[in-house]
Design a protein around this motif. Structure first.
Motif, PDB file in Angstrom:
ATOM      1  N   LYS A 114       0.834  -1.183   0.000  1.00 52.87           N
ATOM      2  CA  LYS A 114       0.000   0.000   0.000  1.00 52.87           C
ATOM      3  C   LYS A 114       0.882   1.251   0.000  1.00 52.87           C
ATOM      4  CE  LYS A 114      -4.253  -1.609   0.087  1.00 52.87           C
ATOM      5  NZ  LYS A 114      -3.929  -2.904  -0.510  1.00 52.87           N
ATOM      6  N   SER A 115       0.245   2.386  -0.028  1.00 55.21           N
ATOM      7  CA  SER A 115       0.992   3.646  -0.141  1.00 55.21           C
ATOM      8  C   SER A 115       1.585   4.109   1.178  1.00 55.21           C
ATOM      9  CB  SER A 115       0.068   4.742  -0.685  1.00 55.21           C
ATOM     10  OG  SER A 115      -0.972   5.015   0.230  1.00 55.21           O
ATOM     11  N   ASP A 116       1.161   3.496   2.295  1.00 53.10           N
ATOM     12  CA  ASP A 116       1.618   3.953   3.607  1.00 53.10           C
ATOM     13  C   ASP A 116       2.151   2.805   4.439  1.00 53.10           C
ATOM     14  OD1 ASP A 116       0.620   6.568   3.092  1.00 53.10           O
ATOM     15  OD2 ASP A 116      -1.387   5.873   3.622  1.00 53.10           O
ATOM     16  N   GLU A 117       3.010   3.137   5.396  1.00 52.68           N
ATOM     17  CA  GLU A 117       3.381   2.231   6.476  1.00 52.68           C
ATOM     18  C   GLU A 117       2.747   2.784   7.752  1.00 52.68           C
ATOM     19  OE1 GLU A 117       4.928  -0.575   6.535  1.00 52.68           O
ATOM     20  OE2 GLU A 117       5.719  -0.667   4.507  1.00 52.68           O
ATOM     21  N   PHE A 118       2.331   1.902   8.647  1.00 54.87           N
ATOM     22  CA  PHE A 118       1.660   2.378   9.853  1.00 54.87           C
ATOM     23  C   PHE A 118       2.274   1.705  11.076  1.00 54.87           C
ATOM     24  CE2 PHE A 118      -0.732  -0.992   7.808  1.00 54.87           C
ATOM     25  CZ  PHE A 118      -0.930  -1.915   8.814  1.00 54.87           C
ATOM     26  N   PHE A 119       2.195   2.416  12.209  1.00 59.30           N
ATOM     27  CA  PHE A 119       2.850   1.964  13.430  1.00 59.30           C
ATOM     28  C   PHE A 119       1.980   2.289  14.644  1.00 59.30           C
ATOM     29  CE2 PHE A 119       5.985   3.180  10.302  1.00 59.30           C
ATOM     30  CZ  PHE A 119       6.849   2.102  10.274  1.00 59.30           C
ATOM     31  N   TRP A 120       2.177   1.499  15.684  1.00 61.64           N
ATOM     32  CA  TRP A 120       1.618   1.816  16.990  1.00 61.64           C
ATOM     33  C   TRP A 120       2.795   2.218  17.870  1.00 61.64           C
ATOM     34  CZ3 TRP A 120      -0.315  -1.652  13.655  1.00 61.64           C
ATOM     35  CH2 TRP A 120      -1.699  -1.675  13.451  1.00 61.64           C
ATOM     36  N   THR A 121       2.873   3.473  18.230  1.00 60.69           N
ATOM     37  CA  THR A 121       4.050   3.985  18.934  1.00 60.69           C
ATOM     38  C   THR A 121       3.689   4.428  20.349  1.00 60.69           C
ATOM     39  OG1 THR A 121       3.698   6.234  18.117  1.00 60.69           O
ATOM     40  CG2 THR A 121       5.054   4.776  16.763  1.00 60.69           C
ATOM     41  N   TYR A 122       4.628   4.200  21.284  1.00 59.67           N
ATOM     42  CA  TYR A 122       4.494   4.661  22.661  1.00 59.67           C
ATOM     43  C   TYR A 122       5.828   5.233  23.106  1.00 59.67           C
ATOM     44  CZ  TYR A 122       0.103   2.099  22.816  1.00 59.67           C
ATOM     45  OH  TYR A 122      -1.169   1.663  22.560  1.00 59.67           O
ATOM     46  N   SER A 123       5.761   6.234  23.959  1.00 59.01           N
ATOM     47  CA  SER A 123       6.962   6.854  24.519  1.00 59.01           C
ATOM     48  C   SER A 123       7.330   6.169  25.827  1.00 59.01           C
ATOM     49  CB  SER A 123       6.719   8.344  24.771  1.00 59.01           C
ATOM     50  OG  SER A 123       6.430   9.023  23.566  1.00 59.01           O
ATOM     51  N   PHE A 124       8.609   6.209  26.162  1.00 53.79           N
ATOM     52  CA  PHE A 124       9.103   5.654  27.410  1.00 53.79           C
ATOM     53  C   PHE A 124       9.955   6.697  28.110  1.00 53.79           C
ATOM     54  CE2 PHE A 124       8.026   2.067  24.817  1.00 53.79           C
ATOM     55  CZ  PHE A 124       7.509   1.143  25.718  1.00 53.79           C
ATOM     56  N   GLY A 125       9.883   6.671  29.430  1.00 50.95           N
ATOM     57  CA  GLY A 125      10.668   7.627  30.195  1.00 50.95           C
ATOM     58  C   GLY A 125       9.864   8.229  31.320  1.00 50.95           C
ATOM     59  N   ALA A 126      10.485   9.147  32.023  1.00 56.32           N
ATOM     60  CA  ALA A 126       9.884   9.710  33.234  1.00 56.32           C
ATOM     61  C   ALA A 126       8.588  10.455  32.962  1.00 56.32           C
ATOM     62  CB  ALA A 126      10.887  10.639  33.916  1.00 56.32           C
ATOM     63  N   ALA A 127       8.418  11.017  31.757  1.00 60.99           N
ATOM     64  CA  ALA A 127       7.235  11.837  31.462  1.00 60.99           C
ATOM     65  C   ALA A 127       6.220  11.110  30.583  1.00 60.99           C
ATOM     66  CB  ALA A 127       7.665  13.137  30.788  1.00 60.99           C
ATOM     67  N   ALA A 128       6.333   9.787  30.472  1.00 62.66           N
ATOM     68  CA  ALA A 128       5.482   9.036  29.538  1.00 62.66           C
ATOM     69  C   ALA A 128       4.341   8.348  30.278  1.00 62.66           C
ATOM     70  CB  ALA A 128       6.303   8.006  28.785  1.00 62.66           C
ATOM     71  N   LYS A 129       3.204   8.276  29.614  1.00 63.90           N
ATOM     72  CA  LYS A 129       2.065   7.546  30.173  1.00 63.90           C
ATOM     73  C   LYS A 129       2.265   6.049  29.950  1.00 63.90           C
ATOM     74  CE  LYS A 129      -0.827   8.117  26.045  1.00 63.90           C
ATOM     75  NZ  LYS A 129      -2.107   8.675  25.552  1.00 63.90           N
ATOM     76  N   PRO A 130       1.442   5.176  30.564  1.00 62.01           N
ATOM     77  CA  PRO A 130       1.643   3.728  30.439  1.00 62.01           C
ATOM     78  C   PRO A 130       1.680   3.255  28.985  1.00 62.01           C
ATOM     79  CG  PRO A 130       0.091   4.178  32.197  1.00 62.01           C
ATOM     80  CD  PRO A 130       0.344   5.489  31.499  1.00 62.01           C
ATOM     81  N   ALA A 131       2.577   2.291  28.725  1.00 59.27           N
ATOM     82  CA  ALA A 131       2.734   1.733  27.380  1.00 59.27           C
ATOM     83  C   ALA A 131       2.564   0.218  27.456  1.00 59.27           C
ATOM     84  CB  ALA A 131       4.108   2.077  26.814  1.00 59.27           C
ATOM     85  N   PRO A 132       1.586  -0.370  26.708  1.00 61.84           N
ATOM     86  CA  PRO A 132       1.347  -1.816  26.787  1.00 61.84           C
ATOM     87  C   PRO A 132       2.399  -2.601  26.015  1.00 61.84           C
ATOM     88  CG  PRO A 132      -0.092  -0.842  25.152  1.00 61.84           C
ATOM     89  CD  PRO A 132       0.649   0.300  25.793  1.00 61.84           C
ATOM     90  N   MET A 133       2.771  -3.759  26.556  1.00 61.41           N
ATOM     91  CA  MET A 133       3.723  -4.640  25.887  1.00 61.41           C
ATOM     92  C   MET A 133       3.016  -5.698  25.038  1.00 61.41           C
ATOM     93  SD  MET A 133       6.679  -3.456  26.878  1.00 61.41           S
ATOM     94  CE  MET A 133       5.874  -1.871  26.669  1.00 61.41           C
ATOM     95  N   SER A 134       1.724  -5.910  25.289  1.00 58.61           N
ATOM     96  CA  SER A 134       0.889  -6.809  24.486  1.00 58.61           C
ATOM     97  C   SER A 134      -0.540  -6.394  24.756  1.00 58.61           C
ATOM     98  CB  SER A 134       1.146  -8.276  24.838  1.00 58.61           C
ATOM     99  OG  SER A 134       0.854  -8.523  26.197  1.00 58.61           O
ATOM    100  N   TRP A 135      -1.504  -7.283  24.584  1.00 62.41           N
ATOM    101  CA  TRP A 135      -2.881  -6.935  24.899  1.00 62.41           C
ATOM    102  C   TRP A 135      -3.479  -7.949  25.863  1.00 62.41           C
ATOM    103  CZ3 TRP A 135      -1.659  -7.774  19.606  1.00 62.41           C
ATOM    104  CH2 TRP A 135      -2.009  -9.033  19.109  1.00 62.41           C
TER     105      TRP A 135
END
Length: 362
Positions: A90-111
């Motif tokens: 397709k014309s695009d690539e897509f990602f699910w991105t999360y930030s990590f670090g002291a100022a980041a909200k929770p980031a899931p490792m799976s579902w």
């Protein structure tokens, strides 16, 4: 055409869902048609980037992305027929991105996942959380009820089902799939993800059979008569607690009872149940009126006749004219005893009464 789904000029929308296993993004056969679409437990991607020109070429022999995909022969599945992997060109690539670090909200490792001993009403399902990054300080759970395919846009919260423990499947869950929604929170914000849907829940549910439309014609019944319409088919065992009929009062007060008879070769046969007596006041306005049974009736799959047992000829009973839809027979009325165990010899007429049975599925 194995390249039928190779349209690199188009953006990648949510993958199609097919009937069969919940959240199935793969058709079972080339004749399957999608019944919906869904991004899955993480929702829509939050980062979309245009691909380089050589990954968006319509000529697959020159398209660099397809050349790489085609090397993974174990992932192609059915390259000569369904062309599933072509859909990723397709014309695009897509990602699910999360930030990590002291100022980041929770980031899931799976579902989250759901376990249980079965997917029938009365069984229990248990949710399981996942590993999270960025140190959540609290979690919230919400069971959601979705359509049979499990599309997230179709899901709605189940009132009161907010615990992290086991959930007992309710009658209202019948015919649906369920997901668990988990929200993790820390000092920087919250993140919500969903489980994959369960299998379709069996059992439970509710419905009606009979005539739910309001007929434009009326009759007055007759003292000491059984008068039924049908037959109406049901495909599984159900529990019936009442009949509902569109009735009105006439110049005098009227009394009647509702009855259900099993079909016997296209005519009423054995009695299934007799409702409590209903009194209709003189000149009562027309409306839907319940005829409740003393206790719920269990009806196995089959065909049934619904109707009335008249104490008098003073009521107004609405019907649709339909050839052969009515069976009536004499039967001395009783306010307390059940109707005759068998209908007996019936006469035929055309009243398809506005009367229906409400049921639940055990």
């Amino acid at each position: 055409d194995p390249a039928a789904r190779s349209t690199p000029s188009l953006p990648f929308t949510a993958p199609p869902l097919f009937s069969g296993a919940p959240s199935s993004h793969c058709p079972a056969s080339t004749s399957d048609t999608p019944v919906g679409s869904d991004w899955g437990p993480f929702g829509a991607p939050n980062e979309i980037l245009p691909v380089p020109a050589d990954m968006a070429l319509a000529d697959l022999t020159q398209n660099q992305k397809w050349q790489v995909i085609s090397r993974y022969v174990t992932q192609l599945g059915c390259p000569s027929s369904c062309g599933y992997m072509h859909a990723f060109v397709k014309s695009d690539e897509f990602f699910w991105t999360y930030s990590f670090g002291a100022a980041a909200k929770p980031a899931p490792m799976s579902w989250p996942t759901i376990s249980g001993t079965g997917h029938a009403v009365g069984n229990t399902l248990t949710p399981h959380n996942v590993t999270w990054g960025n140190t959540p300080t609290s979690f919230a759970y919400q069971w959601v009820r979705c359509n049979p395919v499990g599309e997230l846009p179709s899901c709605s919260d189940i009132a009161g089902a907010t615990g992290s423990g086991a959930y007992t499947l309710q009658s209202a869950d019948g015919g649906s799939t369920l997901r668990i929604k988990v929200t993790a929170t820390n000092g920087n914000g919250s993140t919500t993800i969903w489980s994959e849907p369960t299998e379709v829940i069996t059992g439970g549910g509710s419905g009606t059979f009979g005539v739910t439309s309001i007929g434009s014609l009326t009759d007055g019944g007759g003292a000491g008569y059984l008068d039924l319409s049908g037959p109406f088919a049901i495909g599984q065992t159900v529990s019936v607690g009442k009949l509902t009929a569109y009735l009105a009062g006439s110049s005098g007060a009227s009394k009647l009872r509702g009855v259900i008879y099993a079909d016997n070769g296209g005519a009423p046969g054995a009695l299934i149940g007799t409702s409590n007596e209903l009194s209709i006041a003189a000149n009562a306005a027309a409306g839907w009126t319940d005829l409740s049974f003393p206790s719920p009736l269990s009806l196995p799959a089959g065909s049934y006749w619904l109707g009335f047992w008249y104490a008098d000829g003073n009521g107004r009973h609405y019907y649709v004219d339909a050839a052969g839809a009515e069976r009536f027979a004499r039967a001395a009325y009783s306010a307390t005893n059940p109707a005759p165990a068998t209908f007996g010899t019936a006469s035929t007429s055309t009243s398809n009464y506005s009367i229906y049975a409400s049921y639940t599925i055990p």
